[in-house]
Design an enzyme around this catalytic site. Structure first.
Site, mmCIF file in Angstrom:
data_model
loop_
_atom_site.group_PDB
_atom_site.id
_atom_site.type_symbol
_atom_site.label_atom_id
_atom_site.label_comp_id
_atom_site.label_asym_id
_atom_site.label_seq_id
_atom_site.Cartn_x
_atom_site.Cartn_y
_atom_site.Cartn_z
ATOM 1 N N ALA A 36 0.827 -1.067 0.009
ATOM 2 C CA ALA A 36 0.167 0.182 0.234
ATOM 3 C C ALA A 36 0.906 1.250 -0.141
ATOM 4 O O ALA A 36 1.870 1.087 0.249
ATOM 5 C CB ALA A 36 -0.996 -0.062 1.247
ATOM 6 N N GLY A 46 0.792 -5.056 0.682
ATOM 7 C CA GLY A 46 -0.560 -5.082 0.135
ATOM 8 C C GLY A 46 -0.218 -5.699 -1.116
ATOM 9 O O GLY A 46 -1.347 -6.374 -1.674
ATOM 10 N N GLU A 99 -0.470 -9.218 -0.688
ATOM 11 C CA GLU A 99 -1.916 -9.653 -0.279
ATOM 12 C C GLU A 99 -2.798 -9.473 -1.844
ATOM 13 O O GLU A 99 -3.629 -10.362 -1.769
ATOM 14 C CB GLU A 99 -2.350 -8.413 0.742
ATOM 15 C CG GLU A 99 -2.109 -8.921 1.856
ATOM 16 C CD GLU A 99 -2.274 -7.862 2.961
ATOM 17 O OE1 GLU A 99 -1.932 -6.684 2.841
ATOM 18 O OE2 GLU A 99 -2.740 -8.078 4.117
ATOM 19 N N GLU A 150 4.970 -5.446 7.431
ATOM 20 C CA GLU A 150 4.229 -4.556 8.015
ATOM 21 C C GLU A 150 4.546 -4.468 9.544
ATOM 22 O O GLU A 150 4.718 -3.461 10.090
ATOM 23 C CB GLU A 150 2.655 -4.774 8.102
ATOM 24 C CG GLU A 150 1.860 -4.628 6.651
ATOM 25 C CD GLU A 150 2.232 -5.691 5.709
ATOM 26 O OE1 GLU A 150 2.807 -6.738 5.829
ATOM 27 O OE2 GLU A 150 1.030 -5.864 4.648
#
Ligand code: DAK
Length: 282
Positions: free
Chosen positions: A72, A115, A118, A138
């Site tokens: 992200a 992300g 993911e 993260e």
């Protein structure tokens, strides 16, 4: 392969390397394809279009040679306040990808972190270049995966490995990902090979009956949510329902002809209508 867009987006490119395959290329090279809200909005739009298109049977999502996506967008998130996040429903639409009915292949080269990892795991099949680097870093940012990383990793690679990846934040290679069952195939290192292989697989899938393909995807995904008994019952129901489709009749009649041709060895001219199944998605 540098695909040209079929329509105009700012952070992604869309193209049709095959008439039945939609290729979506994440395109923020300077930010290693960091998944900003604007990029995710465009990705969702392109996925929605591909899902409703009559011509498209399967979708491929890829990034660049260096990065599938480095996560992200940290710069977008770093100063975010609760009030803005809450009132704009920040990144609420990340899981839209999981509602797409057509199969999605992630063609991963380079970094697939946070992300990005993911996003790849939300796809149905992951094909990787030997250079792919996966990870959920993260923990190093004082947080944890927020878009399914803990859950999908644990289901696919098991508790101990998932714990190690999530709690140490260490990256893992394409070879490890394949060994653990996260990646279905590693391609050659040649530039573009991962996209070429993914498009080839997507094309193969798109040539089968669209209803059966969607049903197969739905049922494999259901295996992650249902008990074995519930899953098997649902599979049987959907299997039964496919007998009402024209594609099943077409496939079965061709299978029968092949079978009979085999049994009667070239002698039965009546069954010699040598043709491939022509599925219509009905
Ligand atoms: N965000 C923003 N910019 C990024 C970025 C990222 N994730 N990753 C890289 N960049 C930018 C860098 O800032 C740099 O920009 P400039 O400084 O040139 O302007 C440019 O990309 C090139 O990066 P580097 O100079 O760092 O390149 P290196 O080759 O040296 O290193 C690297 C590559 C991938 C190892 C490094 O860039 C890196 O560690 N990046 C961060 C990786 C990371 O921590 N990713 C996880 C982010 S957290 C949720 C949904 C999703 C999420 C959470 C919730 N919900 C739906 C609730 C996801 C969270 C995350 O992904």
């Amino acid at each position: 392969m540098r695909p040209r867009s079929t329509r105009s987006y700012t952070y992604i490119l869309t193209s049709r390397p095959e008439p039945s395959v939609a290729l979506i290329t994440l395109n923020r090279p300077k930010a290693l394809n960091a998944l900003s809200s604007a990029l995710m909005t465009e990705l969702n739009q392109a996925l929605g279009e591909a899902d409703t298109s009559k011509e498209v049977g399967a979708i491929v999502i890829t990034g660049s040679q260096t990065a599938f996506a480095a996560g992200a967008d940290i710069k977008e998130m770093k100063d975010l306040e609760f009030s803005t996040a809450y009132s704009t429903d920040f990144i609420a639409d990340w899981a839209r990808l999981t509602q797409i009915k057509k199969p999605i292949i992630a063609a991963v080269s380079g970094y697939a972190l946070g992300g990005g990892c993911e996003l790849a795991m939300m796809c149905d099949i992951i094909i990787a270049s030997p250079t792919a680097v996966f990870g959920q870093p993260e923990i190093k940012l004082g947080t944890i995966p927020g878009s399914g990383g803990t859950q999908r990793l644990a289901r696919v690679i098991g508790k101990s490995k998932a714990m190690e990846i999530v709690l140490t934040g260490r990256t893992f290679s394409a070879a490890e990902a394949e060994k653990w069952g996260l990646v279905s195939k590693i391609t050659s290192e040649e530039e573009g090979a991962v996209v070429t292989e993914s498009v080839k697989m997507a094309k193969q899938i798109s040539e089968y009956g669209a209803l059966a393909v969607k049903a197969g995807k739905e049922l494999v995904n259901a295996a992650y949510e249902l008990s074995l008994q519930e899953g098997i019952r649902l599979e049987r129901r959907v299997f039964h329902s496919l007998f009402s489709t024209g594609d099943q009749k077409e496939g079965a009649s061709i299978q029968l002809q092949e079978f009979l041709r085999f049994i009667f060895f070239l002698g039965m001219r009546a069954f010699a209508e040598k043709r491939k199944s022509q599925f219509k998605g009905e």
